[in-house]
Design an enzyme around this catalytic site. Structure first.
Site, PDB file in Angstrom:
ATOM      1  N   SER A  19       0.803  -1.231   0.000  1.00 37.34           N
ATOM      2  CA  SER A  19       0.000   0.000   0.000  1.00 37.34           C
ATOM      3  C   SER A  19       0.832   1.277   0.000  1.00 37.34           C
ATOM      4  O   SER A  19       0.279   2.368  -0.080  1.00 37.34           O
ATOM      5  CB  SER A  19      -0.947   0.000   1.206  1.00 37.34           C
ATOM      6  OG  SER A  19      -0.228  -0.034   2.413  1.00 37.34           O
ATOM      7  N   LYS A  23      -6.846   3.356   8.503  1.00 36.72           N
ATOM      8  CA  LYS A  23      -5.944   4.381   7.974  1.00 36.72           C
ATOM      9  C   LYS A  23      -6.564   5.769   8.068  1.00 36.72           C
ATOM     10  O   LYS A  23      -5.890   6.746   8.417  1.00 36.72           O
ATOM     11  CB  LYS A  23      -5.589   4.043   6.525  1.00 36.72           C
ATOM     12  CG  LYS A  23      -4.748   2.785   6.370  1.00 36.72           C
ATOM     13  CD  LYS A  23      -4.512   2.445   4.909  1.00 36.72           C
ATOM     14  CE  LYS A  23      -3.660   1.190   4.747  1.00 36.72           C
ATOM     15  NZ  LYS A  23      -3.451   0.821   3.339  1.00 36.72           N
TER      16      LYS A  23
END
Length: 781
Positions: free
Chosen positions: A688, A731
């Site tokens: 990511s 996140k």
């Protein structure tokens, strides 16, 4: 070859005196630990062609003399000269007899020690020798050594009972020290190395000293063995005596119509218990065995324990599930804030269970960061169902016997922990929590995860067989709940058997609600406080959340509130009537602020960008920084990056070079690019950060500053496309905690925005991206 051995008997008769020993002789190498000592006669079996050839030459050309030595490694079929002991014995061939299997039996007489120092012929082996003469004077020390060796050998012979009377007479009659030492050495069953050491020792005095050491050691070992044998024999005699007396006592009790009290009590307990027929039959057969043996024997103790386990397991005991859905929902809401998906799944199970009793209990797996309430939620599930609760930690478990038990043949064997917990709660349908299932270990004692496959499979656990019980126990009514921080460390076969429910981290708003409604009331009760003595303002709790804890769960928040209350209690005990704690008072109680925003960029910079990461402890914000410097086009990576992240960095470099085009071609060829992710002690992995690293390199190459109010996440492809990643909610919550309210997400992750709480989603700006061109346009200044 037999004909060539026929003249051996005639030559032996003609050789009445030993001629001078030749210094050039055929060489025979023995194996299997055999050594010939001078003045001794020994038979050997010969099958190897080279050895037969050497014997033939010995008879034909060397007056029946042959040099005999031993191999250092008996496993070598054709040893070299270096693989043989150089010191051996010149021997005389006395007799050769062919055996029915085609091999030969050869009788050799050792004559004198010699050393082979050169091979002069290979077929057969002919060695040049140096005769090793033994020169010594017969002293009082040698006489004393001979007497000690003779006495020790007599004692050794008495222990072993392996020597004939003729052998013992020969030992006592031999008076010449050199011959005596060699004769004793030939009689002892010692190792090849010890035999060779005795053969190489020329002086009989030193040889006798070595023999005395060997004999004293052997006699000491044999004396210990004799003492052990005496003890064992005595115990056997006592055991036989006890067995005889027990048999007489048993016969007397049978005549009187009585039975062993323990076995009788087990029979009574068996009759009172409600066991399945196959279990009752097994227990009854074991009780009958117990009645036929001594109650003091070790096996009787094993049988009594085993029958006790069979009788006391809850084969048919179960609790009634709560059927009031509203009451169950109220219990779940009262015990936990949020966690709507988990609560809904439990209520669904209750509703189906209420309608159909045949439905099997699900295997639930709560996955989430530490401190979000996985273990306490499992307890709340048991309370909502009105079932018994049992807890087992799997962290670090490395022995599968902890799950499936030990077999009864092991000393101290017991059932596995699963059945132990079920017996403790005395219910066949408890809520059984298997905590930290992602931290199972594997060792030589087995794989506990493999043992759990049967336990957690609804198709198999109806007839779960523990190694100790050896009879099936129904686990299909047990509601198994497992917890984990991550799923990638759980074996796929085991994960496939469970229904995963994700418990995401809490927002600051949820933490505030949890602190006010759950943590503070509970701690006030524990510390015996009330609102008249202590009051903590909402601003104080917010201060703790923002400045002293930055976590996905509420464990650190709880510890901070505990510390705060302890200090408040101390002040109350010192005389203060009541205490009000506001945000400005927090530093007085908890010290300086722990959380610093030093990982956040304070201004736009070149080559530094905010990235978003997911860990087993929740989401986090990390800075990806790059530096381009003169070099050879190498890529340098630091920050404890995993293999997946290293691959992402290489893809990011290729995308960055393609994006920057011809104007930066020379720059990339003549420069090294260093990518660093701070906090180097923390391992980092995953795809990511691909977009983040690409933007950082493009920024450094084009000298463009990057906005410091924006964070990025997403996987990059070689074509510059942005792919979806996981952990979006965690996140986003991490970015919000750090004060970053502008986030670039992959277009494919748009569906994950629905999981973000509205109070946070409304404060943030989400930009959905498909390609690296869109990213550079949105983030670079």
């Amino acid at each position: 070859m037999v004909k060539k051995f026929e003249k051996l008997e005639k030559l032996a008769k003609e050789s009445l005196q030993t001629p001078e020993l030749p210094k050039l002789l055929p060489l025979i190498h023995l194996r299997n630990g055999m050594i010939i000592f001078p003045q001794t006669v020994i038979p050997i079996h010969v099958a190897r062609e080279k050895t037969l050839m050497a014997l033939e030459h010995s008879i034909d050309s060397y007056q029946q003399f042959v040099f005999v030595t031993s191999q250092k490694d008996p496993s070598v079929e054709e040893p070299t000269f270096e693989q043989l002991y150089q010191i051996g014995t010149i021997s005389k061939v006395l007799q050769v007899i062919q055996l029915p299997d085609g091999t030969f039996r050869v009788l050799l007489e050792g004559i004198e020690r010699a050393r082979a120092y050169e091979i002069v012929q290979q077929e057969p082996l002919i060695a040049r020798l140096e005769i090793l003469k033994t020169n010594y004077k017969k002293t009082k020390k040698i006489e004393a050594l001979m007497r000690s060796v003779r006495e020790s050998f007599s004692k050794y012979a008495l222990y072993t009972q392996r020597y004939s009377q003729e052998t013992l007479s020969a030992v006592s009659e031999t008076v010449e020290a050199n011959r005596f030492a060699d004769y004793i050495a030939s009689l002892l069953p010692i190792s090849l190395e010890q035999r060779q050491m005795l053969l190489e020792e020329l002086h009989p005095g030193r040889r006798l000293e070595l023999l005395l050491q060997i004999l004293l050691h052997e006699n000491e070992i044999l004396e210990i063995e004799r003492q052990l044998d005496t003890k064992v024999k005595k115990r056997i005699e006592e055991s036989q005596k006890e067995f005889f007396l027990r048999e007489k006592l048993k016969a007397i009790t049978e005549e009187l119509g009585e039975k062993d009290s323990e076995a009788a009590q087990l029979r009574i307990n068996l009759e009172r218990s409600q066991l399945p027929d196959f279990v009752r039959k097994k227990a009854l057969s074991e009780i009958e065995r117990l009645e036929k043996m001594s109650p003091y024997s070790a096996e009787a103790t094993v049988i009594r324990t085993y029958v006790d386990w069979l009788i006391n397991l809850p084969w048919n005991n179960s609790t009634q599930d709560r059927e009031d859905m509203n009451q169950a929902k109220e219990i779940l809401e009262k015990s936990h804030y949020g966690l709507e998906e988990a609560k809904e799944r439990i209520l669904e199970f209750l509703a189906v269970r209420k309608r159909s009793k045949s439905v099997r209990a699900p295997i639930l797996c709560f996955v989430g960061p530490p401190g979000v309430g996985k273990t306490s939620l499992a307890r709340a599930v048991a309370q909502a169902l009105d079932r018994k609760f049992a807890h087992m930690s799997l962290g670090g478990l490395r022995d599968e016997a902890e799950i499936k038990g030990h077999r009864r043949t092991y000393i101290g064997a017991m059932p596995g922990r699963i059945l132990q917990l079920i017996r403790n709660v005395q219910s066949k349908n408890p809520v059984l929590l298997l905590d930290e299932i992602d931290k199972l270990a594997v060792s030589f004692q087995g794989d506990p995860a493999a043992a759990l496959l049967e336990v957690l499979d609804p198709e198999q656990n109806k007839e779960f067989v523990d190694h100790y019980l050896e009879v099936p126990f129904d686990l299909s009514n047990v509601l198994f709940i497992t917890t984990a921080n991550v799923t990638h460390t759980i074996p796929p076969a085991l994960l496939d058997r469970m229904e995963v429910i994700w418990l995401e981290g809490y927002t600051d708003h949820e933490k505030l609600a949890i602190a006010k409604s759950y943590i503070i009331p509970k701690l006030m009760s524990e510390f015996a406080l009330n609102e008249q003595l202590l009051k903590i303002s909402q601003s104080a709790v917010k201060k703790i959340i923002h400045s002293y804890t930055r976590e996905a769960g509420v464990r650190q928040l709880t510890r901070s509130l505990q510390r705060l209350m302890r200090k408040a209690v101390l002040k109350i005990e010192e005389g203060e009537k009541s205490i009000l704690i506001n945000s400005k008072d927090i530093e007085q109680y908890l010290g300086q602020e722990i959380i610093q925003n030093d990982v956040i960029l304070t201004k736009p910079e070149i080559g530094a960008v905010h990235g978003l990461a997911w860990t087993e402890y929740g989401g986090t914000v990390m800075i990806v920084e790059t530096l381009i410097m003169p070099g050879k086009g190498e890529l340098i990576l630091t920050g404890r990056l995993g293999e997946v992240m290293k691959e992402s960095a290489r893809i990011a470099l290729s995308v960055a070079r393609s994006f920057c085009g011809e104007k930066c071609k020379k720059l990339f060829q003549e420069s090294d690019i260093h990518i660093n992710l701070p906090e180097g002690a923390v391992p980092k992995d995953g795809p990511s950060a691909g977009v983040t690293m690409t933007v950082a390199m493009i920024s450094s190459a084009l000298k463009k500053k990057i906005r410091n109010d924006t964070a990025i996440t997403g996987e990059i492809t070689l074509r510059g496309k942005i792919l979806a990643v996981g952990g979006i909610k965690e996140k986003v919550l991490a970015a919000h905690r750090y004060g970053i309210n502008r986030i670039l997400l992959p277009k494919s992750n748009e569906k994950d925005l629905s999981k973000i709480p509205p109070q946070i989603k409304n404060k943030m700006e989400f930009i959905l991206i498909n390609s690296i061109d869109e990213v550079v346009e949105k983030i670079c200044l």
